[in-house]
Scaffold this motif. Sequence first.
Motif, short mmCIF file in Angstrom:
data_model
loop_
_atom_site.label_atom_id
_atom_site.label_comp_id
_atom_site.label_asym_id
_atom_site.label_seq_id
_atom_site.Cartn_x
_atom_site.Cartn_y
_atom_site.Cartn_z
N SER B 208 -50.77 -53.30 8.86
CA SER B 208 -50.45 -51.91 8.42
C SER B 208 -51.15 -51.63 7.07
O SER B 208 -51.67 -50.70 6.69
CB SER B 208 -49.29 -51.43 8.48
OG SER B 208 -48.76 -51.80 9.83
N LEU B 212 -53.74 -49.11 5.73
CA LEU B 212 -53.53 -48.03 4.42
C LEU B 212 -54.31 -48.27 3.30
O LEU B 212 -55.02 -47.07 2.75
CB LEU B 212 -51.89 -48.30 3.72
CG LEU B 212 -50.90 -47.68 4.72
CD1 LEU B 212 -49.55 -48.03 4.33
CD2 LEU B 212 -51.00 -46.29 5.24
N LYS B 215 -57.60 -46.46 4.24
CA LYS B 215 -57.36 -45.07 4.32
C LYS B 215 -57.57 -44.83 5.91
O LYS B 215 -58.31 -43.95 6.57
CB LYS B 215 -57.93 -44.37 3.35
CG LYS B 215 -57.86 -44.72 2.16
CD LYS B 215 -58.45 -43.61 1.28
CE LYS B 215 -58.18 -43.55 -0.34
NZ LYS B 215 -57.50 -44.90 -0.90
N ARG B 216 -57.23 -45.63 6.94
CA ARG B 216 -57.42 -45.43 8.13
C ARG B 216 -56.07 -45.51 9.01
O ARG B 216 -55.17 -46.22 8.49
CB ARG B 216 -58.22 -46.74 8.69
CG ARG B 216 -59.63 -46.51 8.42
CD ARG B 216 -60.31 -47.76 9.00
NE ARG B 216 -60.24 -47.86 10.47
CZ ARG B 216 -60.57 -49.06 11.20
NH1 ARG B 216 -61.06 -50.12 10.67
NH2 ARG B 216 -60.78 -49.06 12.51
N HIS B 217 -55.75 -44.70 9.79
CA HIS B 217 -54.83 -44.69 10.74
C HIS B 217 -53.53 -44.84 9.90
O HIS B 217 -52.54 -45.49 10.16
CB HIS B 217 -54.74 -45.96 11.80
CG HIS B 217 -55.92 -46.16 12.79
ND1 HIS B 217 -56.23 -45.06 13.52
CD2 HIS B 217 -56.76 -47.06 12.59
CE1 HIS B 217 -57.43 -45.36 13.98
NE2 HIS B 217 -57.85 -46.61 13.54
N ARG B 218 -53.20 -44.02 9.05
CA ARG B 218 -52.17 -43.94 7.88
C ARG B 218 -50.88 -43.61 8.62
O ARG B 218 -49.90 -44.28 8.31
CB ARG B 218 -52.51 -43.05 6.71
CG ARG B 218 -53.48 -43.74 5.75
CD ARG B 218 -53.53 -43.08 4.56
NE ARG B 218 -54.76 -42.06 4.73
CZ ARG B 218 -55.24 -41.18 3.73
NH1 ARG B 218 -54.73 -41.43 2.44
NH2 ARG B 218 -56.19 -40.54 4.27
N ASP B 219 -50.85 -42.81 9.62
CA ASP B 219 -49.49 -42.36 10.39
C ASP B 219 -49.06 -43.59 10.99
O ASP B 219 -47.79 -43.95 10.92
CB ASP B 219 -49.81 -41.19 11.27
CG ASP B 219 -48.53 -40.71 11.40
OD1 ASP B 219 -47.90 -40.21 10.52
OD2 ASP B 219 -48.01 -40.36 12.73
N LYS B 222 -47.90 -46.21 8.54
CA LYS B 222 -46.45 -46.02 8.05
C LYS B 222 -45.38 -46.34 9.02
O LYS B 222 -44.56 -46.91 8.72
CB LYS B 222 -46.42 -44.62 7.61
CG LYS B 222 -47.08 -44.63 6.15
CD LYS B 222 -47.11 -43.08 5.58
CE LYS B 222 -48.30 -42.58 4.71
NZ LYS B 222 -48.64 -41.05 4.97
N SER B 424 -48.59 -44.97 0.56
CA SER B 424 -50.33 -44.89 0.24
C SER B 424 -50.86 -45.24 -1.05
O SER B 424 -51.93 -46.01 -1.24
CB SER B 424 -50.75 -43.72 0.90
OG SER B 424 -50.33 -43.38 2.16
#
Lengths: 383, 518
Positions: B208, B212, B215-219, B222, B424
Amino acid sequence: MFGKLDLMQLQQLWWIIVSIVGSLFLFLTFVQGGQTLLSSAARTDLEKSMIINSIGRKWELTFTTLVLFGGALFAAFPLFYATSFGGAYWVWIAILFTFVVQAVSFEYRKKPNNLLGPRTYEIFLFLNGSVGILLIGAAVGTFFTGSSFQLDDYNLVMWQHPLRGLEAAFNLFNVALGLFLVFLARSLGAMYLINNIDFRLDLMRNLEKRLRRAAFNNLIAGLPFLLFVLFKLVTMEGFTIDPDTGGVIMEAGKYLHNLLAMPLALGLLLIGLVLVVLGVLSCRYSRTNRSIWFGGLGTVLVGLAIFFTAGFNNTPFYPSSFDLNSSLSIYNASSSRYTLTAMSYIALAVPFVLAYIAYFWHLMDREKLSTGEVSDFTSKEIY
Amino acid sequence: MIDQLNLTMVNWARAQFAMTAMYHWLFVPLTLGLSFLLAFFETLYVKTGKEEWKRITKFWMLLFAINFAIGVATGIILEFEFGTNWSNYSWMVGDIFGAPLAAEGIFAFFLEASFFAVMFFGWERVSKKTHLFSTWMVAIGTNLSALWILVANGWMQYPVGMNFNPDKARFEMVNFWEVLFSPVAISKFTHATSSSFQLASLFVIGVSAWFLLKKRHRDMAKKSIIVASVFGLLSSAFVIFTGDEAAYTNARVQPMKLAAFEGLYDGETNAGLVAAGIVNPQKKPGDDQAPFLFEVKVPGLLSLLANREPGSFVPGINDLVYGNREHNIMGVAEKIEKGKIAIELLRQYKDAKKENDMERADSALANFNKYKDYMGFGYLNSPEEAAPPVGLTFYSFHIMVILGTLFPLLFLLFLLFASKDTISGKTWLLRLGILGVPLAYIASQAGWIVAEVGRQPWTIQNLLPVSVARSNLTAGTVQTTFFLFLALFTILLIAEIRIMLKQIQIGPDFSGMPDNEI
């Protein structure tokens, strides 16, 4: 409940349990059979995918049953486990090798960046389905033809043949049994695929025809080997425990005597063979997709007959042709009464396990495997 | 029992077991921990009904499957290696391991095998709840598999509930519950599983963190971090608790192992704990050299941890090897002597029975029973042989403990910043999170090195030395299969890592979902 059984009854109970697990494994080798059909029955990539995704949902069950078979032998008859694995070293290593490469092949074959390329993983699957099953058959053959080993006073095995187990593959009876199992597995594999795949689309019709033919042709191809095995089995000299002295001696027609002395085993063998033949014929000459259940049940019954003939009626199931009195029987190779009793309580869970396996098998296979499911490129789960 | 000890063969067989076990253990802990994380993710999906949790579950499930396949592949070798390379051992312990292995096969393996297919292929074939049930069953099944094999391993560290049967020349189980609930079995199981949960949590956090940083699939990243760090944090509490328990049990049943991983040669009252140090590689038991080239010691702590009693005596390697009258410890030389008598008496008993001389057999057996507890020692050649390699055990132990103590801090930081939604920006922490993945594997492997190398020279503590546990094979045979498996496993590992990295790079599938959820 099991506490009341004496040691001999427990030893017999556990030979029955081991036989059931081993026979179920033989049925489940439809996975291995399907693996070898990949190259012969499938002509297009889609057909290949259908086959591999169909058996790919069952391979772990077969694998686990093999592991349980090994585990149950270790647990119930540890002297067999120690003698055979430590002695017939190379044949077991070769078998294991084919199962190691099988275990990754379904998952890795189509994945990008998989190092070896899909073709290699398909070869792995073929090796497992051919060499793996052949050698397992040869190893089971030694239950009747014997091996060359000697046990010392402390039950340590000294293997007497330089090939350390691989020599089993140079005995005609063993090889014939192995080859029959390979063809049987292919036949079962074809019948399983007929049951599991949705052939309603036109582009699937050819695969169906080929599979129905494969079920039949492979049984025919295996037939000479089966007949040879049966002929040898009832005519060969066999190993027997002399009830007077407890020593092991040779007896002409021993396994024929076993079958006659145990009508149950003979009945299982005959009914089993008839069921297999009926299953295959129905697959070839009718539209049914339920042939696998006949073929599968038949295979289990034949398996039980083989194991019962090998282990019951005063027969050492792992005989030594080098030193008759080193031969292993269910009586001298078993665990203690206490351990067998404890294990028997644990084995009470087996029917429950079989029930949930059957229930979830049914749940998962209510709908046949469709081409849509396999060619769905967004789904990463497919093999 | 074996007249000519073939030590080269034994060493190759040990090397092979170590290699195959370490390969297998590269995949097992992730399976153990990730299976529960999958169950958590999917439970959140079923509870909230939010499609994104399903996608998150499916992403991690794919990585799980890639890892699972090679875990299965490397596992089957271990089951049969007991027989192939260690056939005398399999015979001698078959009666003890029978019941746990039967239970493992029947209860655990089939749960895994049956429900894995439902979990992986059943999304459209069974109901939502049945699917969730299957995912939980996979988690329970995989962890149950670990239980039974660790019970067997625990028994090898601390053989209980058994008796030696001289007629069969093997150990026989007399009490199943004593084997199952042996304190070593319990601490083995709880420590191995909880540390595996840590590893899986670190894996999820590491992957994960990479998303981050990219900067991909940040949701998704997290959300995964929050679940994983909570799980990791809870597991860490267990790891520390069970680790402490394991050390305490070690002091009771394997004092030699404890002395080795602490590098303690001369026993002390009020013994100090070495926090960090460099072992003197020249040091041997009984000589005058300093055990450490450099050490940082916390005074009195070892006595407290080992015996839960400040100021208590902790025996060192020298006390255990050469004996210590003051503290009533018998030296190994004396044990070897008694062991040789036991072996001789067993032989006499066997001979007398063969000649049908029951009187002589009975007297030999009665005498044998007085000495039988020392029989294993009769196969050692010198007292010093009873001490395990100190350097490897010491470093492995300290690496494991230091990393195991740092992981909870990492979980805490990730949980803190992820729940404040400022994670992030914390590039340093994200990088540390990625670094955490290899460190978790190192700690996990180190743990097994402590457990297994620390038990040397024994296969079964004090009863069966490795040199007697082996099969009758030539060194060349075992060498050949060693390299065969090494080559095969290495190729498969490279394939696995490449496939895994590729799938991580491709990332989760959020196609067809509203943008703000991705």
